[in-house]
Design a protein around this motif. Structure first.
Motif, short mmCIF file in Angstrom:
data_model
loop_
_atom_site.label_atom_id
_atom_site.label_comp_id
_atom_site.label_asym_id
_atom_site.label_seq_id
_atom_site.Cartn_x
_atom_site.Cartn_y
_atom_site.Cartn_z
N THR A 72 20.96 25.61 -8.06
CA THR A 72 22.03 26.19 -8.87
C THR A 72 23.17 25.20 -9.05
OG1 THR A 72 23.63 28.00 -9.03
CG2 THR A 72 23.11 27.23 -6.81
N SER A 73 23.91 25.41 -10.13
CA SER A 73 25.14 24.64 -10.33
C SER A 73 26.29 25.25 -9.55
CB SER A 73 25.48 24.60 -11.83
OG SER A 73 25.55 25.91 -12.36
N GLY A 74 26.07 26.46 -8.96
CA GLY A 74 27.10 27.04 -8.08
C GLY A 74 27.70 28.33 -8.60
N GLY A 100 16.52 26.03 -22.35
CA GLY A 100 17.86 25.48 -22.42
C GLY A 100 18.71 26.00 -21.27
N CYS A 101 20.01 25.86 -21.39
CA CYS A 101 20.92 26.27 -20.32
C CYS A 101 22.33 26.28 -20.88
CB CYS A 101 20.83 25.26 -19.17
SG CYS A 101 21.93 25.64 -17.80
N ARG A 102 23.15 27.24 -20.42
CA ARG A 102 24.50 27.29 -20.97
C ARG A 102 25.54 26.63 -20.07
NH1 ARG A 102 25.72 33.54 -21.50
NH2 ARG A 102 24.32 34.21 -19.87
N SER A 103 25.11 26.04 -18.95
CA SER A 103 26.10 25.50 -18.01
C SER A 103 26.77 24.22 -18.51
CB SER A 103 25.46 25.24 -16.64
OG SER A 103 25.05 26.47 -16.08
N GLY A 104 26.09 23.49 -19.39
CA GLY A 104 26.73 22.36 -20.05
C GLY A 104 27.07 21.18 -19.16
N CYS A 105 26.29 20.91 -18.12
CA CYS A 105 26.55 19.74 -17.27
C CYS A 105 26.44 18.47 -18.12
CB CYS A 105 25.57 19.71 -16.10
SG CYS A 105 25.68 21.19 -15.09
N ALA A 106 27.40 17.57 -17.92
CA ALA A 106 27.54 16.43 -18.83
C ALA A 106 26.36 15.46 -18.79
CB ALA A 106 28.82 15.67 -18.49
N PHE A 107 25.60 15.50 -17.69
CA PHE A 107 24.54 14.50 -17.47
C PHE A 107 23.15 15.04 -17.77
CE2 PHE A 107 25.87 16.82 -13.74
CZ PHE A 107 24.69 17.43 -13.34
N CYS A 108 23.04 16.30 -18.23
CA CYS A 108 21.74 16.97 -18.20
C CYS A 108 21.15 17.16 -19.59
CB CYS A 108 21.91 18.33 -17.53
SG CYS A 108 20.39 19.27 -17.50
N LEU A 109 19.91 16.71 -19.75
CA LEU A 109 19.22 16.87 -21.03
C LEU A 109 18.84 18.32 -21.26
CD1 LEU A 109 17.95 15.51 -23.52
CD2 LEU A 109 15.92 15.08 -22.15
N SER A 110 18.45 19.02 -20.16
CA SER A 110 18.01 20.42 -20.31
C SER A 110 19.11 21.28 -20.92
CB SER A 110 17.63 21.01 -18.95
OG SER A 110 16.77 20.17 -18.25
N GLY A 111 20.37 20.99 -20.56
CA GLY A 111 21.45 21.83 -21.01
C GLY A 111 22.08 21.36 -22.33
N SER A 112 21.58 20.24 -22.88
CA SER A 112 22.26 19.64 -24.03
C SER A 112 22.14 20.51 -25.28
CB SER A 112 21.73 18.24 -24.29
OG SER A 112 20.35 18.32 -24.58
N MET A 129 13.87 24.17 -10.47
CA MET A 129 14.79 23.09 -10.84
C MET A 129 14.46 22.54 -12.21
SD MET A 129 15.08 20.76 -7.41
CE MET A 129 15.66 21.42 -5.86
N GLY A 130 13.62 23.24 -12.97
CA GLY A 130 13.30 22.76 -14.31
C GLY A 130 14.42 23.10 -15.26
N SER A 131 14.08 23.36 -16.50
CA SER A 131 15.11 23.72 -17.48
C SER A 131 15.74 25.06 -17.10
CB SER A 131 14.43 23.75 -18.85
OG SER A 131 15.08 24.57 -19.72
N GLY A 132 17.08 25.13 -17.14
CA GLY A 132 17.77 26.40 -16.91
C GLY A 132 18.51 26.50 -15.60
N GLU A 133 19.44 27.44 -15.56
CA GLU A 133 20.21 27.78 -14.35
C GLU A 133 19.61 29.08 -13.81
OE1 GLU A 133 21.79 28.69 -11.51
OE2 GLU A 133 23.33 27.22 -12.03
N PRO A 134 18.81 29.02 -12.73
CA PRO A 134 18.10 30.22 -12.26
C PRO A 134 19.03 31.40 -11.99
CG PRO A 134 17.33 28.27 -11.08
CD PRO A 134 18.49 27.83 -11.92
S1 SF4 Z 1 19.83 22.85 -16.16
FE1 SF4 Z 1 21.05 22.60 -14.27
S2 SF4 Z 1 21.97 20.54 -14.43
FE2 SF4 Z 1 21.23 21.14 -16.50
S3 SF4 Z 1 23.03 22.04 -17.56
FE3 SF4 Z 1 21.87 23.73 -16.58
S4 SF4 Z 1 22.80 23.99 -14.57
FE4 SF4 Z 1 23.48 21.99 -15.32
#
Ligand code: SF4
Length: 350
Positions: A199-201, A118-130, A163-168
């Protein structure tokens, strides 16, 4: 669940250690530096699956087997796309599952590695972070993805993209250790230029990268202004665009490569006015802009831009002197394309 050694302490996973740490451990157990190097190569390149298989004499092996173990990942599913890319569903020791993609391209194979469940960044378009962040992956679990993908596909891996699931950069200490093992001559011996971290930055971590992890850097940008980017990527509220651009200009010094990833969403960020604003934003930055049409998935709130809109967008960037490439997102038919990977407790359909 941790495995205990004879003294009741948790056994260390050799694949969580960097090559210098493995060499130190072998010496502490009575071995020579040369034996340490042999063990590091065998462990990190995937040549052995247990301490009993280590290429060292019996007494040393016995001393190591009381303190160390060697983990590996199972592959629960492997699906091939029409375009030749393959999606893996890896099974982790605690029963969690995570996905990854192998992308063959002529004679170079690139593996897309996941860094978090998963991922906590919550990007609106991303399945990995949903689903939010479940947990960080350990270095051994990232390395295990390479070994498992290589074993199942029967191919060598030449490039890595994180670039898979997660914010490195939200799992920086583990990612850094993994990259050390991937680039070290007693590890996988890959060039840092062959490893791209996306990265998302997260600016404070980008600022640490030149000295701590100088690999290629891809920033998922997706908008040319703060208002739109904050809607698509909430992290932008904490790390706004001008600060991010300053961090990237600094990172791009001394030949380090910077890629700007821009996913095009129909009617959201794909108009000529967005392309012009993006060109303004990037004017002092040495970078390659990768344009990617959004990949649909069930339940997505966005649609892909038309091919015409992508072409017009690219032409505006090229006319302004920016290196800009339209990337085919590989594996879209098996839900293996950008933003379509995820972590799962249950096998993932699709
Ligand atoms: S995996 Fe990447 S694109 Fe998806 S929510 Fe996390 S930072 Fe955003």
């Amino acid at each position: 669940m941790s495995i205990l050694c004879e003294a009741g302490k948790p056994m260390l996973d050799f694949r969580d250690l960097t090559p210098p740490e493995i060499i130190d451990a072998v010496q502490a157990a009575g071995g020579t530096p040369h034996q340490g190097q042999r063990v590091a190569r065998a462990v990190l390149r995937g040549g052995v699956q247990s301490v009993e298989e280590l290429p060292v004499a019996g007494r040393l092996r016995q001393a190591l087997s009381g303190r160390f173990r060697i983990s590996s990942l199972g592959v629960e599913a492997h699906r091939l796309s029409k375009d030749g890319s393959g999606k893996f569903l890896y099974r982790l020791a605690d029963g969690e599952r995570v996905e990854g993609v192998l992308i063959p391209d002529r004679r170079r194979n690139t593996l897309c590695v996941s860094t978090q469940l998963g991922c906590r960044s919550g990007c609106a378009f991303c399945l990995s972070g949903s689903q939010g962040l479940i947990r960080n992956l350990l270095p051994a679990e990232m390395l295990g993805q390479i070994h498992a993908a290589s074993r199942v596909s029967g191919t060598e891996i030449h490039n890595l993209v994180l670039m898979g699931s997660g914010e490195p950069l939200d799992n920086f200490e583990n990612v850094k250790r993994f990259v050390q093992s991937a680039t070290h001559r007693f590890g996988l011996n890959l060039s840092p230029r062959k490893i791209t971290v996306s990265t998302s930055g997260i600016i404070p971590v980008i600022q640490r990268m030149p000295t701590e992890m100088p690999v290629s850097l891809a920033v998922s940008l997706n908008a040319p202004n703060d208002e739109l980017r904050s809607r698509l990527m909430p992290i932008n509220r904490k790390y706004p665009l001008q600060d991010l651009m300053n961090a990237l200009r600094y990172y791009g010094r001394n030949g380090r490569r910077v890629f700007i990833e821009y996913i095009l969403f129909l009617g959201v960020n794909d108009a000529p006015v967005h392309a012009s604003a993006l060109a303004d934003l990037l004017q002092d930055l040495t970078c390659v802009v990768n344009l990617i049409r959004f990949n649909r998935y069930p339940g997505a709130r966005f649609e892909p831009s038309s091919e015409d809109a992508v072409r017009v967008f690219q032409k505006i960037l090229l006319d302004r002197g920016l290196v800009s490439v339209v990337r085919d997102s590989r594996g879209a038919d098996i839900m293996a394309a950008c933003g379509q990977l995820r972590a799962a407790k249950d096998p993932v359909p699709g």
